[in-house]
Write a protein that holds these residues in place. Structure first.
Motif, mmCIF file in Angstrom:
data_model
loop_
_atom_site.group_PDB
_atom_site.id
_atom_site.type_symbol
_atom_site.label_atom_id
_atom_site.label_comp_id
_atom_site.label_asym_id
_atom_site.label_seq_id
_atom_site.Cartn_x
_atom_site.Cartn_y
_atom_site.Cartn_z
ATOM 1 N N SER A 1 -2.727 -1.136 -2.196
ATOM 2 C CA SER A 1 -2.934 -0.172 -2.685
ATOM 3 C C SER A 1 -1.268 0.108 -3.910
ATOM 4 C CB SER A 1 -3.483 1.059 -2.355
ATOM 5 O OG SER A 1 -3.874 2.229 -3.629
ATOM 6 N N THR A 2 -1.978 0.007 -5.149
ATOM 7 C CA THR A 2 -0.491 0.471 -5.618
ATOM 8 C C THR A 2 -0.043 2.151 -6.649
ATOM 9 O OG1 THR A 2 -1.184 0.123 -8.044
ATOM 10 C CG2 THR A 2 0.276 -1.376 -6.613
ATOM 11 N N THR A 3 -1.470 2.752 -6.075
ATOM 12 C CA THR A 3 -1.502 4.208 -6.239
ATOM 13 C C THR A 3 -1.317 4.966 -4.688
ATOM 14 O OG1 THR A 3 -4.263 4.600 -6.105
ATOM 15 C CG2 THR A 3 -3.257 3.926 -8.007
ATOM 16 N N SER A 4 -1.533 3.859 -3.461
ATOM 17 C CA SER A 4 -1.557 5.389 -2.349
ATOM 18 C C SER A 4 0.049 6.032 -2.328
ATOM 19 C CB SER A 4 -1.838 4.064 -1.266
ATOM 20 O OG SER A 4 -1.942 4.574 0.254
ATOM 21 N N GLY B 1 0.882 -0.842 -0.579
ATOM 22 C CA GLY B 1 0.347 -0.024 0.165
ATOM 23 C C GLY B 1 0.584 1.135 -0.292
ATOM 24 N N TRP C 1 5.094 -4.372 -5.504
ATOM 25 C CA TRP C 1 4.096 -4.671 -4.143
ATOM 26 C C TRP C 1 3.357 -5.562 -3.498
ATOM 27 C CZ3 TRP C 1 4.161 0.104 -6.647
ATOM 28 C CH2 TRP C 1 3.450 1.363 -5.153
#
Length: 341
Positions: free
Chosen positions: A326-329, A114, A322
């Motif tokens: 989440s990979t966009t957090s 995350g 990851w």
């Protein structure tokens, strides 16, 4: 009476484990054994009761009273109670409770989860133990069953044999004088069919009957014809009617012990060792400093939880894969040294 009724309760495990010392015995999954058939001793005890119930009907008049066992339902009274050493199936031992690792190591490169500013790794153990375990085992178990029964009570009515007194020979005299006064002149057989008219002496013998001193023997011209031989006194044998069912009466159930070999399941078998590779889980292995040193410069990355690699760096943080989350957090990452977007 021992029987072998083994019900397998299988379990499997993914790595080798073995008992640590004496295993605790708190088995709570034990199949109920099937009741044995009534033994010879049990049947004899039942028959003894049926005999007593039949005897209570006897009035000593010669009738025969009998009781026949009719087996009934069987119910568990106590058990099964473990009565012998356990034969543990080592292939079914499974570690449970808390895993306590022995030697630990981090395998693979650090990865992100995350938006965390730290990096994680897979922690493995090559030796350790579980605080508890389960397994299947075989052991002897004692049980007591109650065997119910009843008694069919039957009666055979007595008939005393009839007494028959002795009787002399039965018959009568005929006249066999064919002219010579000697009883037979050889001119014909002396039979009832060709006998002459009875003379007074022959008629007198018949009139006296068995009181005649020579009754039953030929006397001069008088021939004795036998109609029934003499017989001694005798009594007919006693007889009994065929048995007739009179009633069915309950007996007092008889308890019977038995021992069975049962395969049971132990759900609290105590600590067990684990050998081979065991994945403990994901742990933090690279800690990004949460504070900066004097002058506003962030601190340095720190290896953690036994990680000895060289990838606890900001450069690796930027490209690390990851593991989950989440990979966009993306945060500000102000604690990551020399981080720039």
């Amino acid at each position: 009476m021992k029987t072998s009724k083994i019900l397998m309760l299988a379990a499997t495990c993914g790595y080798a484990i073995s008992p640590i010392g004496a295993m605790v015995a708190f088995a709570d999954t034990v199949p109920l054994p099937q009741a044995d058939a009534a033994s010879g001793v049990t049947l004899a005890a039942m028959q003894g009761q049926c005999d007593a119930l039949a005897l209570a009907h006897d009035t000593v008049n010669g009738d025969i009273w009998t009781g026949e066992v009719v087996v009934g339902a069987v119910t568990l009274v106590s058990g099964p109670t473990e009565a012998g050493p356990r034969d543990i199936d080592d292939a079914t031992i499974v570690g449970t409770g808390t895993y306590v690792p022995g030697n630990t190591e981090i395998r693979g490169d650090p990865f992100r989860i995350g938006g965390s500013v730290n990096m994680f790794g897979d922690q493995w153990s090559t030796a350790g133990y579980w605080t508890d375990s389960t397994y299947s085992f075989t052991a002897d178990y004692d049980s007591t069953f109650s065997h119910a029964f009843s008694c069919d009570i039957s009666q055979e009515v007595f008939h005393e044999g009839q007494y028959h007194p002795a009787t002399p020979v039965q018959g009568f005299y005929i006249n066999c004088d064919f002219g010579n006064g000697q009883g037979n002149d050889n001119s014909g057989a002396c039979t009832v069919e060709n006998a002459g008219q009875p003379q007074g002496s022959c008629e007198a013998h018949n009139a006296q009957g068995p009181a005649f001193p020579r009754w039953g023997t030929d006397v001069e011209q008088c021939k004795f014809i036998v109609t029934e031989p003499a017989h001694d006194a005798y009594t007919d044998p006693d007889t009994w009617d065929a048995p007739v069912l009179i009633s069915n009466e309950p007996g007092v159930a008889v308890e019977q012990d038995q021992t069975d070999s049962i395969c049971a399941f132990e759900d609290h078998g105590g600590p067990v060792r684990a050998t081979g590779d065991f994945k403990i889980g994901q742990v933090v292995i690279c800690i990004s400093p949460s504070k900066t040193v004097k002058g506003g410069v962030p601190g340095a990355w720190a290896n953690h939880n036994g990680y000895t690699g060289t990838k606890c760096t900001t450069d690796w943080f930027k490209v690390a894969p990851w593991g989950s989350g989440s990979t966009t957090s993306n945060g500000t990452y102000i604690s990551v040294p020399n981080y720039s977007f």
